[in-house]
Design a protein around this motif. Structure first.
Motif, PDB file in Angstrom:
ATOM      1  N   UNK A 156      -2.911   5.790  20.247  1.00 34.88           N
ATOM      2  CA  UNK A 156      -2.013   4.733  19.774  1.00 34.88           C
ATOM      3  C   UNK A 156      -1.825   4.820  18.262  1.00 34.88           C
ATOM      4  N   UNK A 157      -2.902   5.085  17.544  1.00 39.59           N
ATOM      5  CA  UNK A 157      -2.804   5.199  16.081  1.00 39.59           C
ATOM      6  C   UNK A 157      -1.925   6.392  15.699  1.00 39.59           C
ATOM      7  N   UNK A 158      -2.156   7.528  16.344  1.00 36.17           N
ATOM      8  CA  UNK A 158      -1.361   8.720  16.035  1.00 36.17           C
ATOM      9  C   UNK A 158       0.105   8.497  16.390  1.00 36.17           C
ATOM     10  N   UNK A 195      -1.937   6.724   4.807  1.00 40.11           N
ATOM     11  CA  UNK A 195      -2.280   7.897   5.594  1.00 40.11           C
ATOM     12  C   UNK A 195      -3.742   8.284   5.412  1.00 40.11           C
ATOM     13  N   UNK A 196      -4.299   8.056   4.249  1.00 39.92           N
ATOM     14  CA  UNK A 196      -5.714   8.327   4.032  1.00 39.92           C
ATOM     15  C   UNK A 196      -6.571   7.390   4.872  1.00 39.92           C
ATOM     16  N   UNK A 197      -6.216   6.123   4.921  1.00 37.81           N
ATOM     17  CA  UNK A 197      -6.956   5.149   5.728  1.00 37.81           C
ATOM     18  C   UNK A 197      -6.857   5.523   7.206  1.00 37.81           C
ATOM     19  N   UNK A 198      -5.670   5.886   7.665  1.00 33.22           N
ATOM     20  CA  UNK A 198      -5.491   6.278   9.062  1.00 33.22           C
ATOM     21  C   UNK A 198      -6.317   7.525   9.369  1.00 33.22           C
ATOM     22  N   UNK A 199      -6.316   8.484   8.470  1.00 32.91           N
ATOM     23  CA  UNK A 199      -7.116   9.696   8.659  1.00 32.91           C
ATOM     24  C   UNK A 199      -8.602   9.357   8.786  1.00 32.91           C
ATOM     25  N   UNK A 200      -9.086   8.487   7.928  1.00 26.61           N
ATOM     26  CA  UNK A 200     -10.505   8.104   7.967  1.00 26.61           C
ATOM     27  C   UNK A 200     -10.824   7.401   9.280  1.00 26.61           C
ATOM     28  N   UNK A 201      -9.942   6.528   9.734  1.00 21.92           N
ATOM     29  CA  UNK A 201     -10.158   5.828  11.007  1.00 21.92           C
ATOM     30  C   UNK A 201     -10.223   6.834  12.155  1.00 21.92           C
ATOM     31  N   UNK A 202      -9.286   7.782  12.181  1.00 22.78           N
ATOM     32  CA  UNK A 202      -9.291   8.800  13.231  1.00 22.78           C
ATOM     33  C   UNK A 202     -10.550   9.669  13.161  1.00 22.78           C
ATOM     34  N   UNK A 203     -10.972   9.995  11.961  1.00 23.10           N
ATOM     35  CA  UNK A 203     -12.189  10.794  11.783  1.00 23.10           C
ATOM     36  C   UNK A 203     -13.412  10.046  12.302  1.00 23.10           C
ATOM     37  N   UNK A 204     -13.512   8.763  11.997  1.00 23.45           N
ATOM     38  CA  UNK A 204     -14.652   7.965  12.455  1.00 23.45           C
ATOM     39  C   UNK A 204     -14.648   7.857  13.977  1.00 23.45           C
ATOM     40  N   UNK A 205     -13.477   7.626  14.578  1.00 24.87           N
ATOM     41  CA  UNK A 205     -13.399   7.526  16.031  1.00 24.87           C
ATOM     42  C   UNK A 205     -13.786   8.847  16.697  1.00 24.87           C
ATOM     43  N   UNK A 206     -13.352   9.960  16.141  1.00 25.79           N
ATOM     44  CA  UNK A 206     -13.727  11.265  16.693  1.00 25.79           C
ATOM     45  C   UNK A 206     -15.229  11.498  16.562  1.00 25.79           C
ATOM     46  N   UNK A 207     -15.807  11.075  15.458  1.00 29.20           N
ATOM     47  CA  UNK A 207     -17.251  11.215  15.261  1.00 29.20           C
ATOM     48  C   UNK A 207     -18.019  10.380  16.274  1.00 29.20           C
ATOM     49  N   UNK A 208     -17.543   9.172  16.536  1.00 30.20           N
ATOM     50  CA  UNK A 208     -18.195   8.316  17.535  1.00 30.20           C
ATOM     51  C   UNK A 208     -18.128   8.968  18.912  1.00 30.20           C
ATOM     52  N   UNK A 209     -17.001   9.598  19.238  1.00 26.99           N
ATOM     53  CA  UNK A 209     -16.893  10.289  20.516  1.00 26.99           C
ATOM     54  C   UNK A 209     -17.921  11.415  20.633  1.00 26.99           C
ATOM     55  N   UNK A 228       0.846  -1.162   0.000  1.00 25.84           N
ATOM     56  CA  UNK A 228       0.000   0.000   0.000  1.00 25.84           C
ATOM     57  C   UNK A 228       0.899   1.235   0.000  1.00 25.84           C
ATOM     58  N   UNK A 229       0.585   2.160  -0.839  1.00 25.92           N
ATOM     59  CA  UNK A 229       1.403   3.374  -0.899  1.00 25.92           C
ATOM     60  C   UNK A 229       1.186   4.204   0.360  1.00 25.92           C
ATOM     61  N   UNK A 230       2.133   5.083   0.623  1.00 22.83           N
ATOM     62  CA  UNK A 230       2.072   5.906   1.824  1.00 22.83           C
ATOM     63  C   UNK A 230       0.838   6.823   1.828  1.00 22.83           C
ATOM     64  N   UNK A 231       0.484   7.358   0.693  1.00 23.28           N
ATOM     65  CA  UNK A 231      -0.688   8.237   0.630  1.00 23.28           C
ATOM     66  C   UNK A 231      -1.964   7.465   0.966  1.00 23.28           C
ATOM     67  N   UNK A 232      -2.086   6.247   0.466  1.00 21.25           N
ATOM     68  CA  UNK A 232      -3.262   5.431   0.771  1.00 21.25           C
ATOM     69  C   UNK A 232      -3.296   5.074   2.255  1.00 21.25           C
TER      70      UNK A 232
END
Length: 89
Positions: A50-52, A7-21, A1-5
């Protein structure tokens, strides 16, 4: 997986977790069961930290001693947060 992909996946995961909060707080769970909402937010915050730390701060590739030091800092932050929550009640 390329670095951009990655980081995009990690960003989406962080966004979803923040939304759940935000949903946990806005849905009124804090009024019904303070401790259940508290621990849900704490667990989500720990996962996000941990993800960050693992990817954006590159701890995944650091020696284990640095990772252990960061985990001790996280434990200290959690302990202070729990102590502060008792002063609110």
């Amino acid at each position: 997986m390329s670095r951009a992909k990655l980081y995009t996946v990690i960003y989406v995961v962080l966004f979803v977790l923040a939304t759940v909060q935000v949903v946990v707080e806005q849905a009124g769970y804090l009024e019904e069961s303070y401790w259940m909402a508290f621990w849900a937010i704490m667990v989500l915050s720990a996962v996000k930290a941990v993800v960050v730390a693992g990817w954006y701060q590159h701890l995944r590739w650091e020696p284990r001693s640095v990772t252990t030091l960061m985990l001790l800092g996280l434990l200290g932050a959690v302990a202070l947060t729990v102590a502060a929550s008792y002063s609110i009640l």
